[in-house]
Write an enzyme that holds these catalytic residues in place. Structure first.
Site, short mmCIF file in Angstrom:
data_model
loop_
_atom_site.label_atom_id
_atom_site.label_comp_id
_atom_site.label_asym_id
_atom_site.label_seq_id
_atom_site.Cartn_x
_atom_site.Cartn_y
_atom_site.Cartn_z
N HIS A 1 129.08 -76.13 41.78
CA HIS A 1 130.42 -76.10 42.37
C HIS A 1 131.48 -76.76 41.50
O HIS A 1 132.64 -76.86 41.92
CB HIS A 1 130.39 -76.77 43.75
CG HIS A 1 129.48 -76.10 44.72
ND1 HIS A 1 129.68 -74.80 45.16
CD2 HIS A 1 128.36 -76.53 45.35
CE1 HIS A 1 128.73 -74.46 46.01
NE2 HIS A 1 127.91 -75.48 46.14
N GLU B 1 118.30 -74.85 51.80
CA GLU B 1 119.66 -74.75 52.35
C GLU B 1 119.95 -73.38 52.94
O GLU B 1 121.10 -73.00 53.08
CB GLU B 1 120.69 -75.09 51.26
CG GLU B 1 120.53 -74.33 49.97
CD GLU B 1 121.53 -74.77 48.91
OE1 GLU B 1 122.46 -75.52 49.22
OE2 GLU B 1 121.37 -74.33 47.74
N ASP C 1 125.39 -75.83 53.45
CA ASP C 1 124.92 -74.45 53.31
C ASP C 1 123.88 -74.11 54.36
O ASP C 1 123.84 -72.99 54.88
CB ASP C 1 124.35 -74.22 51.91
CG ASP C 1 125.44 -73.95 50.88
OD1 ASP C 1 126.45 -73.32 51.24
OD2 ASP C 1 125.29 -74.38 49.73
#
Length: 258
Positions: free
Chosen positions: A46, A151, A177
């Site tokens: 990210h 996740e 997530d």
């Protein structure tokens, strides 16, 4: 006192680290080390960090004697191999959905006969040193630590099989997530989410694997460790910086109005 390796941290006891998503500066490893961190989690999924940035950051963490986990941007073998060749001690991969994916990750991480990682020696990951080839391969296999991100709903459904895969050292929960995959984004008190967490912890314990996750507060970190998480990653660089600066600015302004 000798610092614990990541491998040792996944074999028992509390380990506390910090998440780096923005500040890949030369002093960041020493800052975290001086703050008492046991490890750092360095994000490529990210953030905007490139492989070149990772290569620099590995040197910063080595200088501070701070073990480093790199979260790769994908499960693709070329991402895994290049992160490891930069020298990362720990490798975290996103969205591991089943045992087949977990085995593919281990295969990309480990040298033969434990896996199929491509061999390049005398470069960053082994300190640019020479040495006996077989000894180097065995040492790398023993050192490199694999963190599988649980996740997704599929990951939880198959978590027992993922935990049983040889070479997976830690089940790391990606809580946001996971909640989104379960259809309850951000509802961390929802029974669907809490049961998924309990199932993941139980699967890890049954297979002698560690568990880890990111937390946003001291209170949450204490609670998560009590619940069964071994590696606690406390907040991230951007949030700690913003919160501390905001609190100080607000306090100064409040005092100035007295």
């Amino acid at each position: 006192m000798r610092e614990r390796s990541l491998k040792e941290m996944t074999r028992g006891g509390l380990a506390v680290g910090h998440f780096i998503v923005e500040f890949a500066t030369p002093g960041i490893g020493h800052l975290m080390k001086n703050a008492g961190c046991d490890f750092t989690l360095f994000d490529m999924e990210h953030s905007g960090f490139s492989l070149e940035t990772v290569k620099h950051a590995v040197r910063y963490m080595e200088a501070a004697r701070l073990p480093m986990i790199v979260r790769a941007p994908s499960k693709d073998s070329h991402h895994i191999a290049r992160v490891l060749d930069m020298g990362a001690e720990g490798l975290m991969v996103p969205m591991v959905n089943d045992a087949a994916e977990a085995r593919a990750v281990v295969d990309a991480v480990k040298y033969s006969p434990e896996g199929n990682r491509g061999v390049a020696l005398g470069i960053a990951h082994d300190g640019y040193r020479g040495g006996a080839v077989l000894e180097k391969l065995m040492a790398a296999n023993a050192r490199t630590t694999v963190f599988a991100l649980v996740e997704t709903a599929s990951g939880v459904e198959n978590v027992e099989e993922i935990a049983a895969v040889d070479g997976v050292d830690c089940l790391w929960v990606g809580h946001f997530d996971l909640s989104a995959s379960l259809g309850i984004p951000g509802e961390f008190d929802n029974p669907l989410f809490t049961s998924a967490i309990e199932r993941t912890i139980e699967a890890a314990r049954a297979n002698g694997k560690a568990t880890g996750r990111l937390v946003g507060s001291v209170e949450e970190g204490i609670a998560m460790h009590a619940q069964g998480f071994d590696l606690i990653c406390y907040s991230g660089d951007v949030w700690v910086f913003t919160q501390a600066l905001s609190a100080a600015v607000d306090e100064i302004r409040a005092g100035g109005r007295r």
